[in-house]
Design a protein around this motif. Structure first.
Motif, PDB file in Angstrom:
ATOM      1  N   ASP A  45      -8.840   3.644  -1.947  1.00 33.28           N
ATOM      2  CA  ASP A  45      -9.322   3.929  -0.964  1.00 33.28           C
ATOM      3  C   ASP A  45      -8.988   5.458  -0.859  1.00 33.28           C
ATOM      4  OD1 ASP A  45     -10.739   1.150   0.148  1.00 33.28           O
ATOM      5  OD2 ASP A  45      -8.695   1.008  -0.296  1.00 33.28           O
ATOM      6  N   ARG A  46     -10.903   5.956  -0.728  1.00 38.64           N
ATOM      7  CA  ARG A  46     -10.521   7.338  -0.541  1.00 38.64           C
ATOM      8  C   ARG A  46     -10.957   7.825   0.937  1.00 38.64           C
ATOM      9  NH1 ARG A  46      -9.468  12.363  -2.575  1.00 38.64           N
ATOM     10  NH2 ARG A  46     -10.906  13.982  -2.918  1.00 38.64           N
ATOM     11  N   ALA A  47     -11.073   9.197   1.533  1.00 36.98           N
ATOM     12  CA  ALA A  47     -12.032   9.651   2.454  1.00 36.98           C
ATOM     13  C   ALA A  47     -12.066  10.749   2.167  1.00 36.98           C
ATOM     14  CB  ALA A  47     -11.476   9.011   4.020  1.00 36.98           C
ATOM     15  N   ARG A  96     -16.464   7.548   2.996  1.00 39.31           N
ATOM     16  CA  ARG A  96     -15.177   6.240   2.812  1.00 39.31           C
ATOM     17  C   ARG A  96     -15.829   6.060   0.787  1.00 39.31           C
ATOM     18  NH1 ARG A  96     -16.064   5.173   7.755  1.00 39.31           N
ATOM     19  NH2 ARG A  96     -16.541   2.761   6.977  1.00 39.31           N
ATOM     20  N   ARG A 155       0.931  -0.955   0.350  1.00 39.58           N
ATOM     21  CA  ARG A 155       0.061  -0.217   0.007  1.00 39.58           C
ATOM     22  C   ARG A 155       1.164   1.070  -0.536  1.00 39.58           C
ATOM     23  NH1 ARG A 155      -3.782   1.035   5.020  1.00 39.58           N
ATOM     24  NH2 ARG A 155      -1.969   2.236   5.623  1.00 39.58           N
ATOM     25  N   GLN A 198     -11.737  -1.547  -6.781  1.00 39.60           N
ATOM     26  CA  GLN A 198     -10.373  -2.439  -6.634  1.00 39.60           C
ATOM     27  C   GLN A 198     -11.109  -3.491  -7.999  1.00 39.60           C
ATOM     28  OE1 GLN A 198      -8.790  -4.902  -4.228  1.00 39.60           O
ATOM     29  NE2 GLN A 198      -8.869  -7.173  -5.277  1.00 39.60           N
ATOM     30  N   ARG A 228      -6.201  -1.563  -5.814  1.00 40.28           N
ATOM     31  CA  ARG A 228      -7.503  -1.154  -5.048  1.00 40.28           C
ATOM     32  C   ARG A 228      -7.090   0.760  -4.861  1.00 40.28           C
ATOM     33  NH1 ARG A 228     -10.922  -3.159  -0.731  1.00 40.28           N
ATOM     34  NH2 ARG A 228     -11.317  -1.444   0.550  1.00 40.28           N
ATOM     35  N   ASP A 249     -14.069   2.617  -2.105  1.00 37.50           N
ATOM     36  CA  ASP A 249     -12.643   2.688  -2.255  1.00 37.50           C
ATOM     37  C   ASP A 249     -13.105   1.474  -3.833  1.00 37.50           C
ATOM     38  OD1 ASP A 249     -14.493  -0.976  -1.612  1.00 37.50           O
ATOM     39  OD2 ASP A 249     -14.654   0.977   0.268  1.00 37.50           O
ATOM     40  N   LYS A 267      -5.082   6.386  -0.683  1.00 39.70           N
ATOM     41  CA  LYS A 267      -4.352   5.714  -0.231  1.00 39.70           C
ATOM     42  C   LYS A 267      -4.733   4.255  -1.964  1.00 39.70           C
ATOM     43  CE  LYS A 267      -4.204   5.474   4.657  1.00 39.70           C
ATOM     44  NZ  LYS A 267      -4.911   6.608   4.500  1.00 39.70           N
ATOM     45  N   SER A 289      -3.153   0.308  -3.826  1.00 34.77           N
ATOM     46  CA  SER A 289      -3.018  -0.827  -3.007  1.00 34.77           C
ATOM     47  C   SER A 289      -2.868  -2.045  -3.876  1.00 34.77           C
ATOM     48  CB  SER A 289      -3.737  -1.260  -1.462  1.00 34.77           C
ATOM     49  OG  SER A 289      -3.543  -0.505  -0.837  1.00 34.77           O
TER      50      SER A 289
END
Length: 404
Positions: free
Chosen positions: A244-246, A252, A205, A256, A242, A254, A213, A215
């Motif tokens: 991921d974002r907030a 939130r 990651r 993939q 993958r 994500d 982030k 990964s």
């Protein structure tokens, strides 16, 4: 060198030992000043109406299998258990033991007991290493949706997970998960049918920003179906990216995307491959309302035909905390699946299913130690094989006592 067979054997030996160690730690660890322990016993009793107990496609088929056109029943269900939570410094340990009893008013042959045992530990070493150990063992009734039978079948499942994370730099992190799953689920004519899976998922990651982030997620899974004339072995490999974002503290998301290939070995050698992935969104609409959305495309094992299924689907869930004492939740899921050709259950090869599941729960807490819940649910499956079509709904009422 660590071979796949070696990994599977290690999992089989290590996970029960880890669970025993976790339990021993929870019981025997000294009550130091920094230790916190919470013991929560609970119990519940409820009544449930099921419109289609055996998930049969028609009253005529019920007549053939049971001698009666009746498909519905009322079930009295009871649960008793205890949760234990313990914190020692940065380490958090938890366990749950729960016993269940189900009594059917009409189909008495289905009366049975169930048991759940779950143990786990979340650990952290300095600021560089962290991880988790979890073990779950359950004895439960096997779903009639996965078998064309009206006989009681009890299945047993054991799942062990070990996860470790290493912070290489402030932005780079390595996370690796090892999972071992053993499921014994009898089918008509195959009382010893079992599924064993070992999955290794290392992930690298990178923290693009504080709120985003990325990964790289490879996966290797080996497994087999036993208890059938020709044991079915398979190997599944996948690679995904993958993100991921907030967005602030209220959203939130994500995503993939990857590729998965699954090879079944032996006389019935086949290969299933394709693009796989998932999308997820969690959003707090208000201080009292949250919503969760998900889309997925995956390859997985289907024990009902000792085969592989390719699925594409999505779900939506809403939770409304109307007051501090009352809450309402709604959930809807729709899935399309296709089974590969299977030698053992030739009638299941190439089967296509459309599954719909809807559920709702309304809960109210009149006292700090009491929760009253109303549940409703609907399940429907349309299949290219008529014998696998069904629909049915449930309605349930339960009172739970929990002594925090």
């Amino acid at each position: 060198m660590c071979t796949r067979r070696g990994v599977a054997a290690t999992c089989h030996r290590v996970f029960p030992a880890l669970s025993a160690a976790v339990l021993a730690t929870m019981v025997a660890a000294p009550c130091a000043a920094q230790a916190e322990r919470t013991l929560v016993p609970y119990g519940a009793v409820g009544i449930e109406y099921q419109s289609n107990v055996f998930y049969l496609d028609s009253a005529q088929r019920a007549q053939t299998l049971t001698g009666s056109t009746q498909r519905d029943d009322i079930v009295v269900r009871e649960r008793v258990g205890v949760d234990l939570r313990r914190r020692i410094g940065r380490q958090r340990l938890h366990s749950t033991i729960e016993g269940r009893r189900y009594d059917f008013m009409q189909f008495h042959q289905l009366d049975h007991d169930e048991l759940l045992v779950a143990l786990g530990m979340d650990w952290q070493l300095q600021h560089l290493f962290d991880g988790a150990l979890d073990y779950r063992q359950e004895r439960r009734i096997a779903s009639f949706a996965d078998r064309n039978s009206t006989a009681l079948s009890i299945e047993r499942e054991r799942i062990g997970d070990a996860r470790i994370g290493v912070s290489i730099t402030p932005r780079w992190r390595l996370e690796s998960t090892l999972r071992r799953r053993e499921l014994r689920s009898p089918l008509p004519g195959f009382p010893e049918l079992s599924l064993t899976e070992t999955t290794l998922s290392p992930a690298l990651r990178y923290e693009i920003t504080e709120l985003m982030k990325a990964s790289l997620v490879p996966e290797l899974q080996t497994g087999r179906f036993d208890g059938i004339p020709e044991s079915q072995r398979f190997e599944q490999r996948g690679l995904g990216l993958r993100l991921d974002r907030a967005v602030g503290s209220v959203t939130r998301a994500d995503a993939q995307l990857g590729y998965t290939q699954r090879k079944q070995k032996g006389d019935a050698a086949t290969t299933v491959s394709g693009v796989t992935g998932a999308l997820g969104l969690h959003r707090e609409l208000t201080a009292k309302t949250t919503i969760d959305l998900a889309l997925y495309r995956r390859v997985a094992s289907y024990v009902g035909d000792a085969s592989t299924t390719r699925e594409i689907g999505g779900s939506a869930a809403v939770k409304w905390q109307a007051t501090p004492k009352s809450a309402l939740s709604l959930r809807y899921e729709r899935t399309r699946g296709r089974l590969q050709q299977a030698d053992v259950f030739a009638e299941g090869g190439g089967r296509r299913d459309n599954n719909t599941i809807a559920s709702t729960q309304l809960s109210y807490q009149p006292l700090p130690w009491m929760v009253v819940a109303l549940d409703g649910g609907y399940r429907q499956r349309d299949s290219t094989r008529s014998i696998d079509r069904f629909d049915g709904y449930i309605a349930a009422f339960e009172v739970q006592l929990r002594f925090d």
